[in-house]
Design an enzyme around this catalytic site. Sequence first.
Site, PDB file in Angstrom:
ATOM      1  N   GLY A 232       0.781  -1.236   0.000  1.00 40.45           N
ATOM      2  CA  GLY A 232       0.000   0.000   0.000  1.00 40.45           C
ATOM      3  C   GLY A 232       0.808   1.279   0.000  1.00 40.45           C
ATOM      4  N   ARG A 273       3.783  -1.704  -5.568  1.00 40.29           N
ATOM      5  CA  ARG A 273       3.994  -0.469  -6.330  1.00 40.29           C
ATOM      6  C   ARG A 273       5.281   0.266  -5.941  1.00 40.29           C
ATOM      7  NH1 ARG A 273       0.039   2.228  -9.010  1.00 40.29           N
ATOM      8  NH2 ARG A 273      -1.478   0.996  -7.850  1.00 40.29           N
ATOM      9  N   CYS A 348      -9.096   3.909 -30.625  1.00 39.37           N
ATOM     10  CA  CYS A 348     -10.252   4.677 -31.114  1.00 39.37           C
ATOM     11  C   CYS A 348     -11.181   5.015 -29.957  1.00 39.37           C
ATOM     12  CB  CYS A 348     -11.025   3.866 -32.141  1.00 39.37           C
ATOM     13  SG  CYS A 348     -10.001   2.931 -33.245  1.00 39.37           S
TER      14      CYS A 348
HETATM   15  C1  LIG Z   1      -3.447  -8.346  -0.462  1.00 46.58           C
HETATM   16  C2  LIG Z   1      -2.538  -7.402  -1.142  1.00 46.58           C
HETATM   17  N1  LIG Z   1      -1.270  -7.306  -0.705  1.00 46.58           N
HETATM   18  C3  LIG Z   1      -0.385  -6.471  -1.285  1.00 46.58           C
HETATM   19  C4  LIG Z   1      -0.746  -5.682  -2.364  1.00 46.58           C
HETATM   20  C5  LIG Z   1       0.276  -4.762  -2.966  1.00 46.58           C
HETATM   21  O1  LIG Z   1      -0.137  -3.457  -2.788  1.00 46.58           O
HETATM   22  P1  LIG Z   1       0.793  -2.243  -3.265  1.00 46.58           P
HETATM   23  O2  LIG Z   1       1.188  -2.510  -4.661  1.00 46.58           O
HETATM   24  O3  LIG Z   1      -0.097  -1.055  -3.122  1.00 46.58           O
HETATM   25  O4  LIG Z   1       1.974  -2.199  -2.350  1.00 46.58           O
HETATM   26  C6  LIG Z   1      -2.066  -5.738  -2.841  1.00 46.58           C
HETATM   27  C7  LIG Z   1      -2.485  -4.913  -3.964  1.00 46.58           C
HETATM   28  O5  LIG Z   1      -3.603  -4.883  -4.402  1.00 46.58           O
HETATM   29  C8  LIG Z   1      -2.979  -6.622  -2.222  1.00 46.58           C
HETATM   30  O6  LIG Z   1      -4.234  -6.721  -2.641  1.00 46.58           O
END
Ligand SMILES: Cc1ncc(COP(=O)(O)O)c(C=O)c1O
Length: 406
Positions: A232, A273, A348
């Site tokens: 997250g 991410r 498109c």
């Molecule tokens: C259960 C779970 N863990 C980890 C992640 C990774 O999240 P992030 O890419 O925001 O760090 C996600 C992303 O959807 C997730 O659903």
Amino acid sequence: MELRLNPVFDSIRAARAGEPLCAYVYDLPALRRHAARTVSALPAGAELFYAIKANSDLPILQTLAPLVAGFEVSSGGELAWVRGHFPDVPVIFSGPGKLDAELRAALELGVESLHLESAHEIDRLAALAERLGKTQQVLLRVNLALDGLAETRLMMGGKPTPFGIPSADLPACLARLRDYPRLKLGGFHFHLMSHQLDAEAHLRLMASYLRQVAQWCAQHRLEIGHVNVGGGIGVNYREPAAQFDWAGFCAGLCRLLDAEGLPGVRLRFEMGRYMTAACGYYAMEVIDVKTSYGKTFVVGRGGSHHFRTPYAQGHSHPFHVLPVDAWPHAWPRPEARRTEVSVVGQLCTPKDLLAYDAPVERVRAGDVLVFPLAGAYAWHISHHDFLRHPHPPQWYLPLEDGHAAD
Ligand SMILES: Cc1ncc(COP(=O)(O)O)c(C=O)c1O
């Protein structure tokens, strides 16, 4: 960075003579440096898994494997991919709607823990474990409703969602687990949000998790080894200079664990991410520059079928213009100067929008636009075959030791 990319673009052009340029480029040395810094800032008692859904390309995983504690997978496909290439790397398996075939594969291929999302999933896994004669560590994923929870743009919990077990149902799930000796409760799993940019708010969330878990452990007489606090950590696409303060967060986490850490319990992150976004670049050659009723559009080779991140997240993605001076044609070169442009692709649909209201000094047909922060949830979340345009080449700048080159 653009200077470093120039020779790469020359190589791509040489390999695809006559084609307007369109490519993903991943900087593996930068990924390695970033991952090493991220992991080494963690306090003792915390560890980091990589959530491969963000980008599961083999060179990315090969670069990260020696640095992280393991990989988090969310499907049977991801599990097979990881186990096929990394037989010994610790794997944790999360995700909604797991099939019996996926649960069975996890039991057979071996995962360090399985994260369960409902009472029915507990029952199904227990039946499979019994049938296979396997014992499995599980974490219960809980959707916690917290007072005053600071929301981000993408919430997976803290309110009604399909993810995890609502905390009111936890006692019943714990009672269920006690009936199943083959399932061992290893701890709890939370992933309430993605796109967190506020380190202080995230620290408050960590403190809430720890207090809640301490209360459950006392109330239900539990002995656990892990609190998985999810991923997250966000990436600031709108203001790239203002990123999440990971070092400050880790310093605060160290203080929090000293004051409120649970004895014998490790804190585990599973981040996607934040780990890979910065190592990736999406590049598109400008095909045309045109003005329509006062608005200027830059049409690039490619589009959201390769790079859906901006449209998916609702932002105008930052980009750089790499000037290409050669213009081999007899007719005038389309260009825009000192104005705001929208960058679109070849699809498109008006939804094929990568950037808008973006100021440019000068952009011409034949120049190359480079979008940074394109290494996570970019190629892997895009609808590649819409209109059947060719897929862009994926280039990996090699590690200094030559590992994982293109
Ligand atoms: C259960 C779970 N863990 C980890 C992640 C990774 O999240 P992030 O890419 O925001 O760090 C996600 C992303 O959807 C997730 O659903």
